[in-house]
Enzyme design. Structure first.
Site, PDB file in Angstrom:
ATOM      1  N   CYS A 199      49.135  41.452  48.496  1.00 48.27           N
ATOM      2  CA  CYS A 199      49.536  40.327  47.640  1.00 48.27           C
ATOM      3  C   CYS A 199      50.485  40.798  46.542  1.00 48.27           C
ATOM      4  O   CYS A 199      50.428  40.318  45.401  1.00 48.27           O
ATOM      5  CB  CYS A 199      48.318  39.631  47.033  1.00 48.27           C
ATOM      6  SG  CYS A 199      47.280  38.794  48.244  1.00 48.27           S
TER       7      CYS A 199
ATOM      8  N   HIS B 202      50.254  40.614  40.908  1.00 49.57           N
ATOM      9  CA  HIS B 202      49.674  39.980  42.094  1.00 49.57           C
ATOM     10  C   HIS B 202      50.331  38.620  42.286  1.00 49.57           C
ATOM     11  O   HIS B 202      50.743  37.969  41.327  1.00 49.57           O
ATOM     12  CB  HIS B 202      48.164  39.823  41.873  1.00 49.57           C
ATOM     13  CG  HIS B 202      47.372  39.452  43.070  1.00 49.57           C
ATOM     14  ND1 HIS B 202      47.313  38.161  43.557  1.00 49.57           N
ATOM     15  CD2 HIS B 202      46.565  40.190  43.886  1.00 49.57           C
ATOM     16  CE1 HIS B 202      46.508  38.115  44.601  1.00 49.57           C
ATOM     17  NE2 HIS B 202      46.040  39.332  44.831  1.00 49.57           N
TER      18      HIS B 202
ATOM     19  N   GLN C 117      41.094  44.037  38.435  1.00 48.03           N
ATOM     20  CA  GLN C 117      40.890  45.437  38.806  1.00 48.03           C
ATOM     21  C   GLN C 117      40.404  46.290  37.636  1.00 48.03           C
ATOM     22  O   GLN C 117      40.283  47.505  37.771  1.00 48.03           O
ATOM     23  CB  GLN C 117      42.195  46.026  39.361  1.00 48.03           C
ATOM     24  CG  GLN C 117      42.731  45.322  40.592  1.00 48.03           C
ATOM     25  CD  GLN C 117      41.837  45.470  41.809  1.00 48.03           C
ATOM     26  OE1 GLN C 117      40.990  46.353  41.875  1.00 48.03           O
ATOM     27  NE2 GLN C 117      42.019  44.597  42.783  1.00 48.03           N
TER      28      GLN C 117
ATOM     29  N   LYS D 295      34.762  41.059  43.198  1.00 48.86           N
ATOM     30  CA  LYS D 295      35.223  42.438  43.017  1.00 48.86           C
ATOM     31  C   LYS D 295      34.285  43.255  42.129  1.00 48.86           C
ATOM     32  O   LYS D 295      34.514  44.453  41.927  1.00 48.86           O
ATOM     33  CB  LYS D 295      36.642  42.448  42.441  1.00 48.86           C
ATOM     34  CG  LYS D 295      37.725  42.012  43.427  1.00 48.86           C
ATOM     35  CD  LYS D 295      39.111  42.131  42.809  1.00 48.86           C
ATOM     36  CE  LYS D 295      40.212  41.972  43.839  1.00 48.86           C
ATOM     37  NZ  LYS D 295      40.290  40.637  44.428  1.00 48.86           N
TER      38      LYS D 295
ATOM     39  N   ASP E  76      45.465  39.580  33.843  1.00 48.37           N
ATOM     40  CA  ASP E  76      44.770  39.650  35.129  1.00 48.37           C
ATOM     41  C   ASP E  76      43.913  40.906  35.102  1.00 48.37           C
ATOM     42  O   ASP E  76      44.422  42.021  35.232  1.00 48.37           O
ATOM     43  CB  ASP E  76      45.794  39.699  36.259  1.00 48.37           C
ATOM     44  CG  ASP E  76      45.161  39.930  37.627  1.00 48.37           C
ATOM     45  OD1 ASP E  76      43.921  40.059  37.712  1.00 48.37           O
ATOM     46  OD2 ASP E  76      45.914  39.996  38.613  1.00 48.37           O
TER      47      ASP E  76
END
Length: 471
Positions: free
Chosen positions: A426, A180, A260, A283, A257
């Site tokens: 992104c 990202h 997700q 999220k 990261d």
């Protein structure tokens, strides 16, 4: 020639105290996506938010949890809303909305700065939310959780505080081409300041970051590895525990990261043995405006402040200041108190369902989405095919030959009430690597159902047929 007449969105919001109207879809389509409708009345506000354990013949997890999300029970452009943009942001259950309302109505006050009842109550709830985050990802101590405004700020915190203090000219930072922008740009800025070198891992033949190449790229020059856990475009899942071990073997740190992954599966930072991990509230059924950084306590304790102001100090003199211990050192000023409390409520909600239950359901639903998409003519779905050996998240980025993804997304929204994402997500470097400028993306969460997928595929086929009719 038929002309597509665009129409502005028309939203019907459910009343919190009255039943709302939900329209069911018929398979009878005519041009512009008009269809016969029947209706049934559902009152979301009267449904108990406790989620029953699924049994044979019982409703799916999606059907059981949908009543908890008032926003899903509305029409958009004359069609029942089908929300498939969960990788961008999730919807919020009533429990989270009530937690925010209770804070602002009942004990709104600044934290850590007052002895009166409201301040003490707000502080207790704010710090309780921190403990909930720590427990949710199995951090060893709540002091390893720093609240930030989002995951982007959390990555910037590590880049500027740890990076500027530890990186030197010719040191190497390893990332993948699938990161990202929030994981790339901060390290570009820091590398430019200190003379460090960014190195990127390409994809393999299955459109997954090449883990073997990543392992080969590691050396004593490597100081930090910055990788996603789950790709927001490819849906691929990286073996973080292995990557952390390889990085530590050469003396490098690892930043993950997890935006997700944390909302969709069990994430155990101690088992993964990562040094830093970031995620966003919005999220994972929580409010916008708050995220968090997990950092091993010895690392956080060695890092200088990222921002200066109130809260992060120990003592302030005219010529110098001393700083608080983590996590306060990295939380300058009044924090997003209500939002953090809302995140705590979201974690309570998710934990009540069970992250393994959520993950298992999404694996099945994600495979169903992938297989249904492959039935659409001239489509390319990016990322690996799901199999017993290859894990794939419940999202699909795709392109249909000779059709722009924004045209697809616009028609799906205006004529069918289906919300998907179009653009570069992104991830411009990844799109360039794949030879495209943009893609469409449908992303699922546990409150989605197979009916949502079926309605999306029917609408997508109708959309493709419409645009192909002009050729």
């Amino acid at each position: 020639m038929e002309v597509l007449l665009p129409k502005l969105p028309s939203f019907k919001f459910p009343s919190p105290s009255h039943c709302c109207l939900i329209t069911s879809r018929s398979s009878t389509y005519v041009r512009f996506g008009f269809r016969r409708k029947s209706s049934l009345s559902v009152c979301a506000s009267t449904v108990n938010e406790a989620v029953a354990e699924p049994t044979v013949g019982s409703p799916s997890l999606g059907h059981s949890t949908r009543p908890h999300f008032p926003i899903l029970h509305q029409e958009v452009n004359g069609s029942k809303l089908v929300y498939l943009d969960n990788a961008a942001t999730s919807q919020k259950p009533t429990a989270v909305l009530k937690a925010l309302q209770n804070y602002y109505e009942g004990y709104n006050s600044n934290v850590h700065r007052g002895i009166h009842f409201l301040s003490a109550k707000a502080t207790d709830e704010y710090e309780s939310a921190r403990r909930k985050v720590a427990s949710f990802i199995n951090a060893s101590d709540a002091g390893e959780i720093v609240f930030t405004k989002n995951a982007s700020e959390a990555i910037n915190l590590v880049a500027y505080s740890w990076g500027l203090s530890n990186l030197k000219p010719e040191d190497e930072i390893i990332l993948t081409v699938a990161e990202h922008h929030s994981a790339i740009v901060p390290w570009q800025l820091v590398a430019q300041k200190v003379g460090a070198v960014l190195k990127f891992v390409d994809l393999d033949q299955d459109e997954i970051p090449d883990i073997d190449k990543l392992k080969e790229m590691l050396s004593r020059k490597t100081k930090i590895v910055v990788v996603h856990h789950v790709s927001n475009m490819l849906a691929s899942v990286l073996p973080i525990r292995d990557i952390a071990q390889w990085a530590h073997d050469v003396g490098a740190k690892v930043l993950v990261d997890a935006c997700q992954s944390v909302p969709h599966m069990m994430v155990d930072v101690q088992s993964l043995n990562v040094d830093f991990l970031v995620a966003s509230s919005h999220k994972m059924c929580g409010p916008t405006g708050v995220g968090f950084l997990y950092g091993k306590i010895d690392l956080l304790s060695s890092m200088p402040p990222f921002l200066g102001g109130g809260e992060m100090i120990s003592d302030v003199y005219l010529d110098h200041s001393t700083y608080a211990e983590p996590p306060s050192r990295f939380e300058a000023g009044t924090p997003a108190i209500g939002e953090a409390i809302g995140l705590g409520a979201a974690i309570d909600y998710l934990s009540g369902i069970g992250m393994q239950t959520i993950h298992d359901y999404e694996v099945e639903l994600g495979r169903y989405l992938y297989e249904r998409l492959l039935s659409v003519p001239n489509i390319h779905v990016y990322g690996p095919a799901p199999s017993e050996k290859v894990q794939r998240a419940a999202l699909c980025s795709f392109n249909v030959e000779n059709l722009h993804p924004t045209d697809l997304a616009t028609f799906l929204d205006q004529q069918h009430g289906v919300a998907i994402r179009s653009g570069h997500h992104c991830a411009q470097p990844l799109h360039r690597y794949l030879g495209v400028s943009s893609s469409a993306r449908a992303s699922l969460y546990f409150y989605n159902t197979k009916e949502d997928v079926d309605n999306f595929i029917d609408a997508l086929n109708d959309t493709v047929s419409f645009f192909n009719s002009f050729k």
